[in-house]
Design a protein around this motif. Structure first.
Motif, short mmCIF file in Angstrom:
data_model
loop_
_atom_site.label_atom_id
_atom_site.label_comp_id
_atom_site.label_asym_id
_atom_site.label_seq_id
_atom_site.Cartn_x
_atom_site.Cartn_y
_atom_site.Cartn_z
N GLU A 108 0.87 -1.19 0.02
CA GLU A 108 0.04 0.15 -0.01
C GLU A 108 0.81 1.04 0.10
N GLY A 109 2.15 1.12 0.26
CA GLY A 109 2.93 2.17 0.39
C GLY A 109 3.73 2.65 -1.18
N GLY A 110 3.38 1.89 -1.93
CA GLY A 110 3.83 2.12 -3.29
C GLY A 110 5.09 1.48 -3.84
N GLY A 111 5.73 0.73 -2.93
CA GLY A 111 6.91 0.07 -3.00
C GLY A 111 6.94 -1.34 -3.81
N LEU A 112 5.85 -1.78 -4.15
CA LEU A 112 5.78 -3.05 -4.88
C LEU A 112 6.47 -3.10 -6.31
N ASP A 113 6.26 -1.90 -6.94
CA ASP A 113 6.87 -1.77 -8.35
C ASP A 113 8.52 -2.02 -8.15
N ILE A 225 13.57 -1.28 0.18
CA ILE A 225 12.30 -0.61 -0.45
C ILE A 225 11.87 0.39 0.59
N GLU A 226 11.73 1.85 -0.21
CA GLU A 226 11.49 2.97 0.59
C GLU A 226 10.13 3.32 -0.35
N PRO A 227 9.04 2.96 0.28
CA PRO A 227 7.87 3.35 -0.09
C PRO A 227 7.48 4.82 -0.51
N SER A 228 6.74 5.10 -1.56
CA SER A 228 6.65 6.45 -2.06
C SER A 228 5.56 7.07 -1.10
N GLY A 229 4.67 6.25 -0.63
CA GLY A 229 3.58 6.86 0.26
C GLY A 229 3.36 6.15 1.40
N ARG A 230 3.08 6.72 2.48
CA ARG A 230 2.84 6.22 3.68
C ARG A 230 1.55 6.68 4.54
N ASN A 231 0.55 5.82 4.76
CA ASN A 231 -0.49 5.92 5.61
C ASN A 231 0.05 6.24 7.13
N GLY A 232 -0.71 6.80 7.87
CA GLY A 232 -0.28 7.19 9.30
C GLY A 232 -0.25 5.90 10.30
N ASP A 233 -0.71 4.64 10.17
CA ASP A 233 -0.59 3.48 10.72
C ASP A 233 0.35 2.48 10.41
N MET A 234 1.12 2.95 9.28
CA MET A 234 2.12 1.98 8.63
C MET A 234 3.47 2.67 9.18
#
Length: 307
Positions: A108-113, A225-234
């Protein structure tokens, strides 16, 4: 030492050839006369013995058979060889296990790609070694057993998603434990475990397993992996903890956004370890032992009748 398609595995034995030439020259000089007898006997007595046929000078050709045997043996001990071209023979010497983190912070943080691209880079640099794949989040599961066809894993990468593993969390320690079991059951002697993760929730057990793997010549590498987006609970990525883990595991650390340097380093290290370790002899076909056959004609001359 490379001589075109032929290699000398022990070229230092060639130094015996100049020494042999020097000894041969000295021996030939002494063989043509009477050696030390010329100094030990009075010249008049020696002359009389020659007239009566009691003295027979040495013959230089008698030295040639031992010299021929020594020369051929030195060449054989230098081990002329060629590289073995069948990589399938060594499929159990070195392998790669790729462990991919499919936790929420990745998917969900956009790091899968980035994870998919990083794994693809590792596969491309595997160099024909067997590759296995593990997927993990709250638990770890085998996605593919060891295969020498790394390209066959590419379709599996394309369908990765957050709904594949039902267990929430991020347990890299369980992925490492499963990788250790996979190496043991496959009987592979050495290799790499490549973690593709953000480094979240690395437990002390992960460090213990990494240390144990390193002691068995299995390196623990990581692509962050550094996700591009992050929700508050992640949780955020933890590169420092992940790098410490690779230091314990004796592996390489890099970024999944630019995986090529790390993937190439893993591939080069594996090739160097194989060709310089105890298994190095398996990568060459040594013809030195067959060269000793060429010494047999010289050895047979030693058994000829003489008067």
């Amino acid at each position: 030492m490379e001589l075109g398609p032929v290699l000398l595995l022990r070229p230092l034995w060639l130094l015996a050839i100049p020494a042999l030439v020097l000894l041969t020259v000295l021996a030939l000089r002494r063989a043509r006369g009477l050696g030390a007898w010329e100094r030990a006997i009075d010249p008049e007595l020696l002359s009389a013995l020659r007239r009566f046929g009691r003295v027979v000078p040495g013959k230089a050709r008698r030295i040639l058979p031992p010299v021929g045997i020594a020369a051929v043996t030195a060449l054989a001990l230098s081990s002329p060889a060629t590289r073995t071209s069948d990589p399938q023979t060594f499929r159990n010497l070195d392998g790669v296990v790729v462990a991919i983190d499919l936790s929420r912070s990745i998917v969900e943080g956009g790091g899968l790609d980035d994870a998919q691209i990083a794994v693809q880079s590792v596969l491309q640099n595997s160099g024909g070694r067997p590759v296995a794949m593990i997927l993990f989040s709250g638990d770890a599961y085998m996605a593919s057993a060891f295969t020498t066809d790394a390209g066959a894993l590419s379709p599996l990468l394309a369908v990765l998603g957050g709904d594949i593993i039902p267990n929430p969390g991020s347990r890299a320690d369980r992925a490492l434990a499963l990788a250790e079991k996979v190496f043991s059951e496959a009987g592979i002697l050495s290799g790499d475990v490549v973690l593709v993760t953000d480094g979240d929730h690395l437990t002390p057990e992960a460090g213990d397993i990494a240390s144990r793997l390193a002691s068995n010549d299995i390196h623990v590498d990581a692509l962050l992996i550094e996700p591009s987006g992050r929700n508050g609970d992640m949780p955020p990525a933890d590169p420092a903890a992940l790098e410490r883990l690779t230091e314990i595991g004796g592996g390489a650390f890099g970024s999944a956004a630019d995986p090529a340097p790390t993937a190439r380093a893993i591939g080069r290290r594996a090739a160097q370890n194989l060709t310089t370790g105890e298994a190095a002899a398996l990568f060459y076909r040594d013809y030195g032992r067959y060269g000793l056959v060429l010494a047999l004609p010289f050895a047979l001359l030693l058994f000829r009748r003489t008067t």
